[in-house]
Design a protein around this motif. Structure first.
Motif, PDB file in Angstrom:
ATOM      1  N   ALA A  15       0.894  -1.164   0.000  1.00 40.41           N
ATOM      2  CA  ALA A  15       0.000   0.000   0.000  1.00 40.41           C
ATOM      3  C   ALA A  15       0.929   1.210   0.000  1.00 40.41           C
ATOM      4  N   ILE A  16       0.855   1.985  -1.069  1.00 39.32           N
ATOM      5  CA  ILE A  16       1.779   3.130  -1.202  1.00 39.32           C
ATOM      6  C   ILE A  16       1.499   4.178  -0.108  1.00 39.32           C
ATOM      7  N   ILE A  17       2.553   4.605   0.555  1.00 36.49           N
ATOM      8  CA  ILE A  17       2.448   5.697   1.533  1.00 36.49           C
ATOM      9  C   ILE A  17       2.437   6.993   0.713  1.00 36.49           C
ATOM     10  N   PRO A  18       1.387   7.830   0.868  1.00 41.41           N
ATOM     11  CA  PRO A  18       1.277   8.975  -0.053  1.00 41.41           C
ATOM     12  C   PRO A  18       2.236  10.134   0.253  1.00 41.41           C
ATOM     13  N   ILE A  19       3.508   9.783   0.281  1.00 40.14           N
ATOM     14  CA  ILE A  19       4.559  10.794   0.479  1.00 40.14           C
ATOM     15  C   ILE A  19       5.560  10.622  -0.656  1.00 40.14           C
ATOM     16  N   GLU A  20       5.856  11.703  -1.380  1.00 38.94           N
ATOM     17  CA  GLU A  20       6.920  11.657  -2.380  1.00 38.94           C
ATOM     18  C   GLU A  20       8.190  12.110  -1.679  1.00 38.94           C
ATOM     19  N   VAL A  21       9.158  11.225  -1.659  1.00 38.79           N
ATOM     20  CA  VAL A  21      10.417  11.509  -0.969  1.00 38.79           C
ATOM     21  C   VAL A  21      11.419  11.951  -2.030  1.00 38.79           C
ATOM     22  N   GLU A  35       6.522   9.043  13.278  1.00 41.03           N
ATOM     23  CA  GLU A  35       7.848   9.659  13.362  1.00 41.03           C
ATOM     24  C   GLU A  35       8.938   8.596  13.113  1.00 41.03           C
ATOM     25  N   SER A  36       8.743   7.392  13.691  1.00 42.42           N
ATOM     26  CA  SER A  36       9.784   6.370  13.500  1.00 42.42           C
ATOM     27  C   SER A  36       9.782   5.839  12.058  1.00 42.42           C
ATOM     28  N   ASP A  37       8.607   5.786  11.439  1.00 46.80           N
ATOM     29  CA  ASP A  37       8.558   5.421  10.005  1.00 46.80           C
ATOM     30  C   ASP A  37       9.375   6.434   9.201  1.00 46.80           C
ATOM     31  N   LEU A  38       9.216   7.705   9.547  1.00 56.48           N
ATOM     32  CA  LEU A  38       9.902   8.765   8.794  1.00 56.48           C
ATOM     33  C   LEU A  38      11.408   8.712   8.965  1.00 56.48           C
ATOM     34  N   ASP A  95      19.030  14.692  -8.726  1.00 58.34           N
ATOM     35  CA  ASP A  95      17.975  14.514  -7.720  1.00 58.34           C
ATOM     36  C   ASP A  95      17.047  13.389  -8.174  1.00 58.34           C
ATOM     37  N   PHE A  96      16.186  12.949  -7.288  1.00 52.20           N
ATOM     38  CA  PHE A  96      15.241  11.891  -7.653  1.00 52.20           C
ATOM     39  C   PHE A  96      14.124  11.805  -6.626  1.00 52.20           C
ATOM     40  N   LYS A  97      13.050  11.111  -7.042  1.00 48.91           N
ATOM     41  CA  LYS A  97      11.874  10.948  -6.191  1.00 48.91           C
ATOM     42  C   LYS A  97      11.660   9.463  -5.886  1.00 48.91           C
ATOM     43  N   LEU A  98      11.393   9.162  -4.644  1.00 47.69           N
ATOM     44  CA  LEU A  98      11.110   7.779  -4.246  1.00 47.69           C
ATOM     45  C   LEU A  98       9.714   7.694  -3.643  1.00 47.69           C
ATOM     46  N   GLU A  99       9.136   6.492  -3.729  1.00 49.92           N
ATOM     47  CA  GLU A  99       7.901   6.215  -2.992  1.00 49.92           C
ATOM     48  C   GLU A  99       8.103   4.925  -2.223  1.00 49.92           C
ATOM     49  N   PHE A 100       7.574   4.891  -1.020  1.00 48.67           N
ATOM     50  CA  PHE A 100       7.652   3.702  -0.190  1.00 48.67           C
ATOM     51  C   PHE A 100       6.247   3.149   0.016  1.00 48.67           C
ATOM     52  N   GLY A 101       6.177   1.844   0.339  1.00 47.59           N
ATOM     53  CA  GLY A 101       4.875   1.232   0.576  1.00 47.59           C
ATOM     54  C   GLY A 101       4.951   0.289   1.752  1.00 47.59           C
ATOM     55  N   LYS A 102       3.759  -0.062   2.262  1.00 53.05           N
ATOM     56  CA  LYS A 102       3.692  -1.023   3.371  1.00 53.05           C
ATOM     57  C   LYS A 102       3.249  -2.373   2.840  1.00 53.05           C
ATOM     58  N   THR A 103       3.995  -3.413   3.185  1.00 48.70           N
ATOM     59  CA  THR A 103       3.611  -4.773   2.789  1.00 48.70           C
ATOM     60  C   THR A 103       2.447  -5.213   3.690  1.00 48.70           C
ATOM     61  N   PRO A 104       1.744  -6.280   3.291  1.00 47.58           N
ATOM     62  CA  PRO A 104       0.661  -6.769   4.160  1.00 47.58           C
ATOM     63  C   PRO A 104       1.169  -7.108   5.564  1.00 47.58           C
ATOM     64  N   ALA A 105       2.455  -7.458   5.699  1.00 46.52           N
ATOM     65  CA  ALA A 105       3.016  -7.772   7.024  1.00 46.52           C
ATOM     66  C   ALA A 105       3.347  -6.496   7.815  1.00 46.52           C
ATOM     67  N   GLY A 106       3.230  -5.337   7.143  1.00 42.05           N
ATOM     68  CA  GLY A 106       3.460  -4.069   7.837  1.00 42.05           C
ATOM     69  C   GLY A 106       4.865  -3.505   7.704  1.00 42.05           C
ATOM     70  N   ASP A 107       5.694  -4.147   6.878  1.00 42.39           N
ATOM     71  CA  ASP A 107       7.050  -3.623   6.680  1.00 42.39           C
ATOM     72  C   ASP A 107       7.031  -2.502   5.631  1.00 42.39           C
ATOM     73  N   ILE A 108       7.878  -1.527   5.843  1.00 44.88           N
ATOM     74  CA  ILE A 108       7.992  -0.445   4.858  1.00 44.88           C
ATOM     75  C   ILE A 108       9.122  -0.797   3.897  1.00 44.88           C
ATOM     76  N   ILE A 109       8.792  -0.811   2.594  1.00 44.72           N
ATOM     77  CA  ILE A 109       9.835  -1.090   1.587  1.00 44.72           C
ATOM     78  C   ILE A 109       9.743  -0.076   0.453  1.00 44.72           C
TER      79      ILE A 109
END
Ligand code: UDP
Length: 239
Positions: free
Chosen positions: A85-91, A145-148, A175-189
């Motif tokens: 599930a994509i976290i709606p933050i463009e890094v 905060e800890s996710d960030l 420069d570049f843009k990244l997106e992170f997502g949460k797996t069903p197990a709750g890990d951020i990748i």
């Protein structure tokens, strides 16, 4: 594995469910947009080029220990990835001033930053992806905060790996843009793509732009620039 219902169509990709659990199917498109969708066009062969460029860079990151959604490339324009599930933050990570940063700081394009800059933007088309800080992210409930802290650390690690790799290929990672997502197990990748659509790449010697800025600014030879990136990072060019 079978491709099932389409879940989502974005500006540059389509995402489908598959017959396998926790696995998505991504199709890269030739469509190109810029300036929050105001400029629209097509870059011939972009879907194929970005599918391959992204596969190479995400595989490199995986090899170097950066967990990400890429599983494998299954056709010229398609790849299979882990469900997130994509976290709606463009890094956005920046090494050199360009694009919106030159306007924000009044700096000249090309000026090296004294340290790597990590920025967050709220991924929201209606709002035009506004610049946000940690407090906005907490208020919006986008990440803890800890996710960030984790996301920022991963972004800096990714920058070091990509910057070194690309430099050896005669490419400056501006420069570049990244997106992170949460797996069903709750890990951020790490998820999404890493391509000339989402990065600024300059030729080391001539400083020629080899990325989507060629489309944004009507510089011509857009497809050729994407081809050149693929060639330099060791991909097959006859795709
Ligand atoms: N970027 C992106 N998607 C966006 C916004 C930016 O991939 O919606 C990438 C862009 O290609 C560049 C970096 O993030 O490599 C920084 O973009 P910037 O903030 O300078 O905005 P831009 O000038 O692209 O509007």
């Amino acid at each position: 594995m079978e491709k099932l219902d389409q879940l989502y169509e974005g500006k540059a990709k389509k995402v489908f469910k598959t017959s396998e659990p926790e696995t998505y199917w991504i199709e890269y498109k030739d469509d190109a947009t810029a300036f929050n969708g105001e400029k629209k066009g097509k870059i011939a062969g972009k879907g194929t080029l970005n599918n391959e460029i992204s596969a190479i860079l995400l595989s490199l990151l995986k090899e170097k220990g950066v967990e990400n959604h890429f599983i494998n490339r299954i056709s010229a324009t398609e790849q299979v990835v882990k469900q997130v599930a994509i976290i709606p933050i463009e890094v956005v990570v920046r090494n050199i001033a360009a694009g919106s940063l030159t306007k924000r700081l009044g700096w000249e394009e090309g000026k090296a930053l004294p340290c790597t800059l990590v920025e967050f933007y709220y991924k929201n088309d209606e709002l035009g992806d506004p610049f946000i800080n940690n407090d906005h992210i907490e208020i919006l409930g986008l990440a803890t905060e800890s996710d960030l802290v984790y996301i920022r650390k991963q972004a800096l690690t990714i920058n070091e790996i990509l910057k070194d790799f690309l430099l050896r290929k005669g490419i400056i990672l501006v420069d570049f843009k990244l997106e992170f997502g949460k797996t069903p197990a709750g890990d951020i990748i790490l998820a999404d793509e890493i391509s000339p659509d989402t990065c600024r790449f300059w030729d080391l010697r001539t400083k020629e732009k080899l990325d989507k800025d060629r489309f944004r600014r009507d510089l011509g030879n857009v497809e050729e620039a994407y081809h050149e990136i693929l060639r330099r990072i060791g991909g097959r060019v006859d795709v």
